[in-house]
Scaffold this motif. Structure first.
Motif, mmCIF file in Angstrom:
data_model
loop_
_atom_site.group_PDB
_atom_site.id
_atom_site.type_symbol
_atom_site.label_atom_id
_atom_site.label_comp_id
_atom_site.label_asym_id
_atom_site.label_seq_id
_atom_site.Cartn_x
_atom_site.Cartn_y
_atom_site.Cartn_z
ATOM 1 N N LYS A 50 127.056 38.089 -47.924
ATOM 2 C CA LYS A 50 127.698 39.393 -48.132
ATOM 3 C C LYS A 50 127.130 40.128 -49.340
ATOM 4 C CE LYS A 50 132.105 39.172 -45.733
ATOM 5 N NZ LYS A 50 133.569 39.382 -45.838
ATOM 6 N N SER A 51 126.514 39.372 -50.243
ATOM 7 C CA SER A 51 125.917 39.990 -51.429
ATOM 8 C C SER A 51 124.482 40.427 -51.193
ATOM 9 C CB SER A 51 125.967 39.007 -52.608
ATOM 10 O OG SER A 51 127.303 38.657 -52.909
ATOM 11 N N GLY A 52 123.973 40.192 -49.982
ATOM 12 C CA GLY A 52 122.622 40.620 -49.656
ATOM 13 C C GLY A 52 121.523 39.687 -50.115
ATOM 14 N N VAL A 53 121.878 38.427 -50.426
ATOM 15 C CA VAL A 53 120.903 37.446 -50.893
ATOM 16 C C VAL A 53 120.297 36.718 -49.694
ATOM 17 C CG1 VAL A 53 120.618 35.302 -52.190
ATOM 18 C CG2 VAL A 53 122.061 37.134 -53.097
ATOM 19 N N SER A 54 118.977 36.621 -49.641
ATOM 20 C CA SER A 54 118.352 35.864 -48.558
ATOM 21 C C SER A 54 118.450 34.377 -48.834
ATOM 22 C CB SER A 54 116.870 36.252 -48.409
ATOM 23 O OG SER A 54 116.078 35.621 -49.393
ATOM 24 N N LEU A 55 118.599 33.605 -47.767
ATOM 25 C CA LEU A 55 118.682 32.161 -47.935
ATOM 26 C C LEU A 55 117.398 31.583 -48.513
ATOM 27 C CD1 LEU A 55 120.615 30.630 -44.916
ATOM 28 C CD2 LEU A 55 121.474 31.375 -47.123
ATOM 29 N N LYS A 56 116.262 32.157 -48.138
ATOM 30 C CA LYS A 56 115.006 31.618 -48.655
ATOM 31 C C LYS A 56 114.910 31.814 -50.161
ATOM 32 C CE LYS A 56 110.063 31.280 -48.006
ATOM 33 N NZ LYS A 56 109.865 31.135 -49.462
ATOM 34 N N SER A 57 115.305 32.984 -50.640
ATOM 35 C CA SER A 57 115.283 33.208 -52.088
ATOM 36 C C SER A 57 116.248 32.264 -52.794
ATOM 37 C CB SER A 57 115.644 34.661 -52.401
ATOM 38 O OG SER A 57 114.660 35.532 -51.902
ATOM 39 N N LEU A 58 117.440 32.113 -52.224
ATOM 40 C CA LEU A 58 118.416 31.191 -52.794
ATOM 41 C C LEU A 58 117.852 29.782 -52.838
ATOM 42 C CD1 LEU A 58 121.388 30.772 -53.764
ATOM 43 C CD2 LEU A 58 121.946 30.281 -51.374
ATOM 44 N N TYR A 59 117.244 29.364 -51.737
ATOM 45 C CA TYR A 59 116.687 28.009 -51.654
ATOM 46 C C TYR A 59 115.583 27.807 -52.689
ATOM 47 C CZ TYR A 59 114.328 23.896 -49.771
ATOM 48 O OH TYR A 59 113.746 22.660 -49.631
ATOM 49 N N VAL B 190 115.027 29.304 -55.557
ATOM 50 C CA VAL B 190 115.499 29.299 -56.940
ATOM 51 C C VAL B 190 116.301 28.031 -57.240
ATOM 52 C CG1 VAL B 190 116.971 30.447 -58.618
ATOM 53 C CG2 VAL B 190 115.462 31.801 -57.154
ATOM 54 N N VAL B 191 117.265 27.715 -56.378
ATOM 55 C CA VAL B 191 118.119 26.551 -56.636
ATOM 56 C C VAL B 191 117.301 25.264 -56.616
ATOM 57 C CG1 VAL B 191 120.083 25.207 -55.785
ATOM 58 C CG2 VAL B 191 120.195 27.702 -55.808
ATOM 59 N N SER B 192 116.259 25.213 -55.796
ATOM 60 C CA SER B 192 115.437 23.998 -55.686
ATOM 61 C C SER B 192 114.778 23.599 -57.000
ATOM 62 C CB SER B 192 114.358 24.181 -54.610
ATOM 63 O OG SER B 192 114.933 24.227 -53.328
ATOM 64 N N VAL B 193 114.605 24.558 -57.920
ATOM 65 C CA VAL B 193 113.988 24.234 -59.213
ATOM 66 C C VAL B 193 114.984 24.430 -60.358
ATOM 67 C CG1 VAL B 193 111.651 24.741 -58.428
ATOM 68 C CG2 VAL B 193 113.030 26.580 -59.426
ATOM 69 N N SER B 194 116.288 24.462 -60.010
ATOM 70 C CA SER B 194 117.308 24.765 -61.014
ATOM 71 C C SER B 194 118.424 23.730 -60.985
ATOM 72 C CB SER B 194 117.867 26.172 -60.782
ATOM 73 O OG SER B 194 116.826 27.141 -60.796
ATOM 74 N N GLY B 195 119.435 23.947 -61.833
ATOM 75 C CA GLY B 195 120.483 22.965 -62.030
ATOM 76 C C GLY B 195 121.401 22.764 -60.847
ATOM 77 N N GLY B 196 121.440 23.719 -59.908
ATOM 78 C CA GLY B 196 122.297 23.571 -58.736
ATOM 79 C C GLY B 196 121.695 22.728 -57.628
ATOM 80 N N ASN B 197 120.471 22.249 -57.835
ATOM 81 C CA ASN B 197 119.787 21.481 -56.791
ATOM 82 C C ASN B 197 120.432 20.102 -56.622
ATOM 83 O OD1 ASN B 197 117.834 21.042 -54.820
ATOM 84 N ND2 ASN B 197 116.375 20.177 -56.272
ATOM 85 N N SER B 198 120.318 19.557 -55.416
ATOM 86 C CA SER B 198 120.835 18.222 -55.119
ATOM 87 C C SER B 198 120.226 17.751 -53.808
ATOM 88 C CB SER B 198 122.360 18.251 -54.978
ATOM 89 O OG SER B 198 122.741 19.021 -53.848
ATOM 90 N N ASN B 199 120.382 16.472 -53.524
ATOM 91 C CA ASN B 199 119.929 15.958 -52.228
ATOM 92 C C ASN B 199 120.651 16.664 -51.087
ATOM 93 O OD1 ASN B 199 118.164 14.120 -53.361
ATOM 94 N ND2 ASN B 199 119.600 12.418 -53.307
ATOM 95 N N GLN B 200 121.934 16.926 -51.268
ATOM 96 C CA GLN B 200 122.696 17.604 -50.215
ATOM 97 C C GLN B 200 122.172 19.015 -50.004
ATOM 98 O OE1 GLN B 200 124.616 16.245 -48.211
ATOM 99 N NE2 GLN B 200 125.643 14.512 -49.130
ATOM 100 N N PHE B 201 121.880 19.717 -51.088
ATOM 101 C CA PHE B 201 121.335 21.079 -50.970
ATOM 102 C C PHE B 201 120.008 21.046 -50.226
ATOM 103 C CE2 PHE B 201 118.908 24.729 -52.472
ATOM 104 C CZ PHE B 201 119.827 25.771 -52.310
ATOM 105 N N GLN B 202 119.154 20.091 -50.581
ATOM 106 C CA GLN B 202 117.842 19.998 -49.934
ATOM 107 C C GLN B 202 117.967 19.624 -48.465
ATOM 108 O OE1 GLN B 202 114.775 20.802 -51.118
ATOM 109 N NE2 GLN B 202 115.889 21.598 -52.895
ATOM 110 N N GLY B 203 118.962 18.839 -48.131
ATOM 111 C CA GLY B 203 119.144 18.468 -46.733
ATOM 112 C C GLY B 203 119.813 19.542 -45.908
ATOM 113 N N LEU B 204 120.751 20.277 -46.518
ATOM 114 C CA LEU B 204 121.568 21.223 -45.764
ATOM 115 C C LEU B 204 120.914 22.584 -45.583
ATOM 116 C CD1 LEU B 204 124.305 21.631 -44.377
ATOM 117 C CD2 LEU B 204 125.245 22.298 -46.594
ATOM 118 N N LEU B 205 120.325 23.130 -46.639
ATOM 119 C CA LEU B 205 119.815 24.503 -46.552
ATOM 120 C C LEU B 205 118.736 24.692 -45.485
ATOM 121 C CD1 LEU B 205 120.342 27.268 -47.994
ATOM 122 C CD2 LEU B 205 121.637 25.284 -48.782
#
Length: 299
Positions: free
Chosen positions: A196-205, A207-222
């Motif tokens: 709803k905020s207009g953020v693309s999933l690829k951009s989110l993926y 950024v988070v992949s190299v940041s503090g919000g990253n996790s195995n679950q994030f890498q598996g789910l996104l």
């Protein structure tokens, strides 16, 4: 002496386990617990289907179970119509399911009076890990019993841990599942906001992949969400059961778990909306429905 295995619950995870036991030379007998879909491949791998629980007990040194939860394990091992009455002194029972620790300890005590050794050895990993023999095993029970059956674990797992007394394996498995699923819930909750905020999933993926919000679950789910891939690995209804077990066990220990209780409420709502048979990743669909938006792909 080569251990003879009797198997109950050769389904999504169990079929791969049976095939790897056979690959490593262990004789395996099985009974069909809920459906016959995997029977041909089990027989092709050299496992032997037997007619009933008395036959399975007679053909086995070790009985292994992968069934949904303690409500199934208890009648199998303690009820008059299960395999329990047919077990003999010196046999081993290994519960690979994600069961309730207090129930596991009670089963071990009751069967132990007859000289039957019970180990809890739940698993982490997916269906593909089961097929590849690359699961993780956390086993609770006497150290000597663990060493006796360890060759079976080595045949199905990449990592094998002896974690303490009976019930410790199931406790650690529940904690692990809780930690994983609270992360999944957070991801699924926030993605509609990103959409709803207009953020693309690829951009989110990215950024988070190299940041503090990253996790195995994030890498598996996104990556799955980007492709709208909600194929079944682990159904929501079993996630709900695991979180319910965590909250119950914590209450028994007089430990407050407000975050776990909140997560259980989320899964209560998802099941009420009909998402119980969805994969755990399908929790996103629940939040999409609640938010009035469908999360787009990764373009």
């Amino acid at each position: 002496m080569t251990l003879r295995v009797g198997y109950i619950g050769a389904g999504v995870m169990g079929a791969g386990i049976v095939k790897n036991l056979r690959k490593h030379g262990f004789p395996v007998s099985f009974v069909v617990h809920s459906n016959r879909a995997r029977v041909p491949e089990l027989v092709a791998a050299g496992a032997v289907e037997v007619a009933d629980y008395p036959a399975l007990a007679a053909a086995s040194d070790v009985v292994m179970l992968t069934v949904p939860d303690s409500s199934v394990v208890e009648p199998l091992l303690l009820g008059p119509d299960g395999i329990g009455p047919h077990l003999r002194s010196g046999q081993y029972v290994i519960d690979l399911s994600t069961s309730y620790p207090a129930s596991t300890r009670n089963i071990a005590e009751v069967l132990g009076r007859r000289g039957i050794i019970v180990l809890d050895a739940p698993l982490t990993g997916s269906r593909s890990h089961a097929e590849a023999g690359k699961l993780n095993v956390m086993c609770g029970g006497p150290a000597e019993a663990f060493e006796h059956v360890r060759p079976l674990f080595d045949a199905i797992a990449a990592n094998v841990f002896h974690v303490g007394a009976v019930g410790a394996g199931h406790t650690i498995k529940l904690i692990n599942n809780y930690l994983g699923q609270v992360t999944v819930a957070a991801i699924c909750e926030i993605l509609p906001f990103a959409q709803k905020s207009g953020v693309s999933l690829k951009s989110l993926y990215d950024v988070v992949s190299v940041s503090g919000g990253n996790s195995n679950q994030f890498q598996g789910l996104l990556p799955r969400v980007m492709k709208r891939d909600f194929s079944i690995n682990f159904q929501q209804k079993y996630v709900h059961k695991d979180i319910r077990y965590v909250t119950m066990a914590a209450r028994e220990s007089r430990v407050p778990t407000p975050l776990a209780n909140a997560l259980l409420t989320v899964h209560d709502m998802a099941l009420d909306k009909g998402y119980g048979d969805e994969d755990f990743s399908g929790l996103l669909k629940f939040w999409e429905e609640m938010s009035g938006v469908v999360v787009a792909g990764g373009e």
